[in-house]
Enzyme design. Sequence first.
Site, PDB file in Angstrom:
ATOM      1  N   ASP A   1     -32.284  56.975 -20.272  1.00  0.00           N
ATOM      2  CA  ASP A   1     -31.564  55.713 -19.772  1.00  0.00           C
ATOM      3  C   ASP A   1     -32.369  54.426 -19.767  1.00  0.00           C
ATOM      4  OD1 ASP A   1     -30.101  53.784 -18.292  1.00  0.00           O
ATOM      5  OD2 ASP A   1     -29.562  55.101 -16.507  1.00  0.00           O
TER       6      ASP A   1
ATOM      7  N   GLN B   1     -32.597  49.529 -17.814  1.00  0.00           N
ATOM      8  CA  GLN B   1     -33.574  48.369 -17.188  1.00  0.00           C
ATOM      9  C   GLN B   1     -34.697  48.478 -17.721  1.00  0.00           C
ATOM     10  OE1 GLN B   1     -32.948  46.719 -14.464  1.00  0.00           O
ATOM     11  NE2 GLN B   1     -30.983  47.721 -13.882  1.00  0.00           N
TER      12      GLN B   1
ATOM     13  N   LYS C   1     -27.489  43.550 -20.072  1.00  0.00           N
ATOM     14  CA  LYS C   1     -29.223  43.470 -19.155  1.00  0.00           C
ATOM     15  C   LYS C   1     -30.090  42.907 -19.928  1.00  0.00           C
ATOM     16  CE  LYS C   1     -27.784  47.498 -16.254  1.00  0.00           C
ATOM     17  NZ  LYS C   1     -27.354  46.762 -14.880  1.00  0.00           N
TER      18      LYS C   1
ATOM     19  N   CYS D   1     -26.026  51.874  -6.582  1.00  0.00           N
ATOM     20  CA  CYS D   1     -25.410  52.824  -7.434  1.00  0.00           C
ATOM     21  C   CYS D   1     -26.703  54.082  -7.351  1.00  0.00           C
ATOM     22  CB  CYS D   1     -24.984  52.551  -8.736  1.00  0.00           C
ATOM     23  SG  CYS D   1     -23.768  51.513  -8.771  1.00  0.00           S
TER      24      CYS D   1
HETATM   25  N1  PLP Z   1     -28.468  52.988 -15.513  1.00  0.00           N
HETATM   26  C1  PLP Z   1     -29.351  52.215 -14.920  1.00  0.00           C
HETATM   27  C2  PLP Z   1     -30.825  52.474 -14.819  1.00  0.00           C
HETATM   28  C3  PLP Z   1     -28.742  51.032 -14.436  1.00  0.00           C
HETATM   29  O1  PLP Z   1     -29.761  50.132 -13.846  1.00  0.00           O
HETATM   30  C4  PLP Z   1     -27.326  50.329 -14.745  1.00  0.00           C
HETATM   31  C5  PLP Z   1     -26.711  49.518 -14.209  1.00  0.00           C
HETATM   32  O2  PLP Z   1     -27.269  48.803 -13.313  1.00  0.00           O
HETATM   33  C6  PLP Z   1     -26.790  51.712 -15.486  1.00  0.00           C
HETATM   34  C7  PLP Z   1     -27.179  52.747 -15.786  1.00  0.00           C
HETATM   35  C8  PLP Z   1     -25.174  51.375 -15.800  1.00  0.00           C
HETATM   36  O3  PLP Z   1     -25.097  50.209 -16.949  1.00  0.00           O
HETATM   37  P1  PLP Z   1     -23.854  49.859 -17.206  1.00  0.00           P
HETATM   38  O4  PLP Z   1     -23.030  49.420 -15.748  1.00  0.00           O
HETATM   39  O5  PLP Z   1     -24.167  48.650 -18.006  1.00  0.00           O
HETATM   40  O6  PLP Z   1     -23.126  50.970 -17.867  1.00  0.00           O
END
Ligand code: PLP
Length: 547
Positions: free
Chosen positions: A201, A204, A227, A364
């Site tokens: 993932d 960030q 982002k 989250c």
């Molecule tokens: N993974 C990480 C580490 C994140 O920081 C975020 C969002 O803050 C996401 C996943 C989810 O991203 P998105 O809301 O753009 O799908």
Amino acid sequence: MNSFDNAAFREQFPILKIKVNQQPLVYFDNGATTQKPQCVIDKYQMFYSQENANVHRASHTLSALATHSFEQTRKQVKNFIQASSIKEIIWTKGTTESINIIAQSWGRDNLKAGDEIVLTQCEHHANIVPWQIVAKQTGAIIKVLPLTADGFIDQLVINEMITEKTKVVCCAHISNVLGRINPIEKIIARAKQVNAISVIDGAQAIAHQPINVKELGCDFYVFSAHKMYGPTGVGILYGREELLNRMSPYQGGGEMIKTVSFAQTTFNDLPFKFEAGTPNIAGVVAFSAAISFLQDWSSDIENYEQKLLEYCLAKLTTISQIKMIVEGEPDIPLISFVIDDHHNHDIATSLNVYGIAIRSGHHCAMPLMAYLKLTGCLRISLSAYNTFEEIDYFIECLDKIINQEDSLPQLTENNNQLSDDIVSLFSKAKGWDGKHREIMMLGKNLNRLNKDRRNEKSLISGCESLAWLVFDKNNDGVYRFTADSDAKVIRGLLVIVLAAFNDKIAKEIHAFDIERYFEQLGLIQHLSPSRGNGVHAIVQRVRQIAR
Ligand code: PLP
């Protein structure tokens, strides 16, 4: 020597010139989403004013233009992350959707009962929940790699936890709370050893690090355009071609097919097999400007961001009440902390009064919060458009808020406010600054509920922080509500709401025009939607009780 021209970089972002609550905006919430440079805004507008048509479908000029721009961006992404082929770049609406596609498309076909999915303790919900769903569907089991005290994945247990039973390992490249670069090279190598696939993932990492997926050797790498200075609603799913070829489509519909009959459908080639329906074409086209923008500036950004990080950390340590949530320095300018005796939401809403945007809550990452024994924390995440002066201003305001909160007057009696008193109080308050101070004062002076009355039954669901409501009803059917919250700002809002409903019978409670009351107070428009929803959740609960 740092050659980065912060002023020139900053100049690209029109939103940074706006004022929030009469103060110049200080935007420290870049981990949630970055602001957009003029070139991205212009490209978006250019697409809708000059190229708008659907892609891949028609034989007219506009469609050809739109398709060209759309596919050019895919090539750009392929080069940006050093993928082997454009077939490996799938458009999605964000990191979250990318992970859901992998979990459902790869997971449902390849996982069976007893197989293990390895996650880490610091994952975002986007890299937890999709795996829980597929685990439930297939009988697979989730295992979690723990962290060390300073917020790193415990490398000593990687080999022990990732075993022959493991079929997929999912890991954030950089945690959105800890700002740590995870040892993904080690994790990917171990996954390969046991024939498991690796899902990284990169949400960030993508704005802060050059990414080379071939060198990393991961099977999937996912991220969101928003982002990295790009538009919202555009995500990238990089997957190794050979794996993607073996996967079933996630959604069916137009564009992902070769032929359709009622008897049988054949699927399109990569990458289109995974792109059912009309995508976010304008977003993708505008994203191309964001990639070029980032590439133009990237060599200077990293060094500058590191300096911002060091400066900010040094300044934060001057405030004795601040506690970092893990030991040691983060790797990107993203700092999470709590403040002794101050609720995160109180601090964040108070900073907002000064035009400063920071994030508070669980980010989250509720399992990480539970692991760290926190209900939430504050997070500042900086970008190269932020300045040392903004950090100074933030620290100055933070210091003021901590001392101000401590010095809010203690009143003797505060639990019997009438709605007219509140309206009169608020009519005298100047601007949001004054109203916010009144809310905090009401919150500070609300008597706390006994601990045994703060329970599951009295908990108000839908509030951003914990809030409880209890009531008595006398023989004449008159209600008296008492409430509490762990955040002062919510306690203040509770006082305001209860002033409208206390000492009334059910009929009067239902007849009270609460929206007009909020309007008179000038309240809701200043609250974030989640906090506004929290206020409405309190109202709803009162009305439910009085039904
Ligand atoms: N993974 C990480 C580490 C994140 O920081 C975020 C969002 O803050 C996401 C996943 C989810 O991203 P998105 O809301 O753009 O799908």
